[in-house]
Design a protein around this motif. Structure first.
Motif, short mmCIF file in Angstrom:
data_model
loop_
_atom_site.label_atom_id
_atom_site.label_comp_id
_atom_site.label_asym_id
_atom_site.label_seq_id
_atom_site.Cartn_x
_atom_site.Cartn_y
_atom_site.Cartn_z
N THR A 198 7.59 63.12 22.88
CA THR A 198 7.33 63.17 24.33
C THR A 198 8.06 62.01 24.98
OG1 THR A 198 5.13 64.00 23.84
CG2 THR A 198 5.47 63.18 26.06
N ILE A 199 8.62 62.27 26.13
CA ILE A 199 9.34 61.21 26.84
C ILE A 199 8.74 61.05 28.24
CG2 ILE A 199 11.60 60.46 27.70
CD1 ILE A 199 12.88 62.05 25.46
N LYS A 200 8.51 59.78 28.61
CA LYS A 200 7.91 59.54 29.93
C LYS A 200 8.95 59.01 30.91
CE LYS A 200 3.37 58.29 28.12
NZ LYS A 200 2.31 57.27 28.17
N ILE A 201 8.75 59.36 32.17
CA ILE A 201 9.58 58.81 33.24
C ILE A 201 8.63 58.21 34.28
CG2 ILE A 201 11.17 59.33 35.13
CD1 ILE A 201 12.28 61.67 33.60
N ARG B 132 16.25 66.02 35.61
CA ARG B 132 15.10 65.40 36.31
C ARG B 132 15.46 63.99 36.79
NH1 ARG B 132 11.70 65.78 39.98
NH2 ARG B 132 9.75 64.65 39.71
N ILE B 133 16.20 63.28 35.96
CA ILE B 133 16.63 61.93 36.35
C ILE B 133 17.51 62.03 37.61
CG2 ILE B 133 18.21 60.03 35.71
CD1 ILE B 133 17.10 60.11 32.91
N ARG B 134 18.46 62.95 37.57
CA ARG B 134 19.39 63.14 38.69
C ARG B 134 18.60 63.41 39.98
NH1 ARG B 134 21.40 67.83 40.66
NH2 ARG B 134 20.43 68.92 38.95
N GLU B 135 17.60 64.27 39.83
CA GLU B 135 16.79 64.64 40.99
C GLU B 135 16.01 63.43 41.53
OE1 GLU B 135 14.89 68.83 40.89
OE2 GLU B 135 13.41 67.42 40.11
#
Ligand code: GDP
Ligand code: IMO
Ligand code: MG
Length: 428
Positions: free
Chosen positions: A341-344, A401-404
């Motif tokens: 799992t990766i969190k932002i 998602r990062i780009r957004e």
């Protein structure tokens, strides 16, 4: 007119700027450092050879490219000479390809000593500097007592400035810190020798670069450190002493703002920081160890273990705005390959309220709780991908998602240290 691109670190440094500069240098003629000093450590891996550059622009590794150290950089001449000599041992000729501004300020042994003694005296509130004398040297510059490279050639003027500086510094060094005083004669002799060695490289780099632009040559400005280490925009006082952001290319590089065509931000797929200061998304010890090992997160200059954490989109979005970033390069995506799992981080929570920007007071940021989104990891090796299409779907979704979240287009994605491990990101 040639084109000017400024490349900046969008987080707390060590984003992989060296690698990206090396990749982008293929298409430019001049590469310019505009701030910082040998506190920087920019790593470039070419085939099986690793180079760590501290003062000389990373473009030196591509044949025929011209490198410039602008007046905004602070120079430790002994470190610079060591770097030139190191490159020679690797058959990289610096002569004729390096220009150094006559207006760059010089780091003296008393700067390094004050940096070290001040840090040692601070218990709480230590900054965790590289002890290279960066802060004290910039302080002298701003206090108008600094000595510039060009000054070293006028023996009478140099000696006069040095006498004044040493008299003042020795009081601090002896009376405040109880350390041995510096001798003027020794420094005068050593630095005059350094100046002789460096003489052939020194010129008015502002004129030199503006002439190059008029001749249609393109310039890449190599930022050092990162946006949140910038003395104005960073997490003050846990910052370095220069303008690491894009504007620094104008004040320290020698071209006016109207000449800048594009700003590229280098963004690590997670967050790291070396030294003290707030870092809301810092991992717990187990994950810290795992990512530190996988990402080789040890300082290129000091060897210190870097603190690692989840991607902080609040930070990077802010960075996009501060620097006016046009395109982003995401680095070290491969380091996240083994996470389920990766969190932002998408916001900070304090006292029941959600914040979407960086608070000015570091203690406040320290108390903030990150608000996370969770994304499924891809659990696949990405380091061999030849294009973004070959990346696992979850990795592509993470990038999208990062780009957004940061509201900036991604230009390239790096999945390893080598030039080949650089993927063009599809335009969205
Ligand atoms: P800089 O200060 O921004 O130039 O970055 P550093 O050189 O201090 O640290 C970046 C480190 O990550 C170096 O060891 C690089 O060789 C390495 N690196 C750069 N890009 C990648 C990548 O995409 N994947 C991996 N695994 N390592 C990378
Ligand atoms: P590159 O260019 C990461 C940090 C130090 C410390 C603070 C102040 O490789 O990304 P200083 O010696 O500048 O007075 O230290 O800044 N720092 C860096 N962190 N990358 C760097 O450079 C850095 N240069 C300085 O660790 O927290
Ligand atoms: Mg570095």
């Amino acid at each position: 007119m040639g084109e000017c691109t400024v490349l900046v670190g969008a987080q707390w440094g060590d984003e992989g700027k060296g690698k990206v500069i090396d990749v982008l240098t293929e298409n430019v003629q001049y590469i310019v450092r505009y701030q910082g000093g040998n506190n920087a450590g920019h790593t470039v891996v070419i085939d099986d050879n690793k180079y760590v550059l501290h003062l000389i622009p990373s473009g030196i590794l591509r044949e025929g490219k011209i490198c410039v150290i602008g007046h905004g950089v602070v120079i430790d001449p002994s470190a610079l000479i060591e770097e030139i000599e190191f490159l020679k041992t690797r058959n990289i000729e610096v002569r004729g390809r390096l220009k150094i501004s006559d207006k760059a300020h010089v780091i003296f042994p008393y700067h390094m000593k004050i940096d070290e003694l001040r840090e040692a005296k601070r218990k709480k509130g230590k900054i965790g500097t590289t002890k290279k004398g960066i802060g004290p040297c910039y302080a002298d510059k701003v206090s108008r007592v600094g000595i510039r490279i060009g000054d070293l050639f006028d023996k009478v003027y140099f000696e006069k400035r040095l006498i004044g500086n040493i008299a003042e510094k020795n009081i601090v060094i002896k009376d405040l810190y109880g350390f041995e005083e510096f001798s003027k004669d020794e420094i005068l002799e050593k630095y005059s020798k350094y100046a002789e060695y460096l003489k052939e490289f020194i010129c008015d780099t502002t004129l030199f670069l503006n002439d190059a632009l008029k001749n249609g040559e393109s310039i890449l400005f190599e930022g050092a450190q990162g946006t949140f280490l910038d003395v104005d925009y960073g997490t003050y006082p846990y910052v370095t002493s220069s303008n690491a952001t894009a504007g620094g290319a104008c004040t320290g590089g020698g071209v006016g703002p109207s000449r800048i065509d594009r700003v590229v931000g280098v963004v690590k797929a997670y967050t790291t920081r070396v030294g003290e200061g707030p870092m809301p998304t810092e991992f717990d010890p187990t994950l810290m160890e795992k990512i530190r090992e996988k990402g080789g997160e040890f300082g290129a200059t000091t060897g210190r273990a870097r603190r690692c954490g989840w991607f902080d989109s609040v930070l990077v979005k802010n960075s996009v705005e501060i620097n006016g970033i046009d395109d982003v390069v995401i680095t070290k995506l491969d380091v996240l390959d083994e996470l389920e799992t990766i969190k932002i981080c998408v916001g900070y929570k304090y006292d029941g309220k959600i914040y979407k920007s960086i608070p000015a007071v570091p203690e406040f940021l320290d108390k903030c709780e990150p608000v996370y989104e969770e994304h499924p990891g891809w659990m696949e090796n990405t380091s061999g991908a030849k294009s973004c299409d070959e990346l696992p779907l979850a990795a592509r979704k993470y990038l999208d998602r990062i780009r957004e979240l940061i509201s900036a287009p991604i230009m390239l994605v790096s999945v390893g240290k080598s030039r080949k491990q650089t993927l063009v990101y599809p335009v969205k």
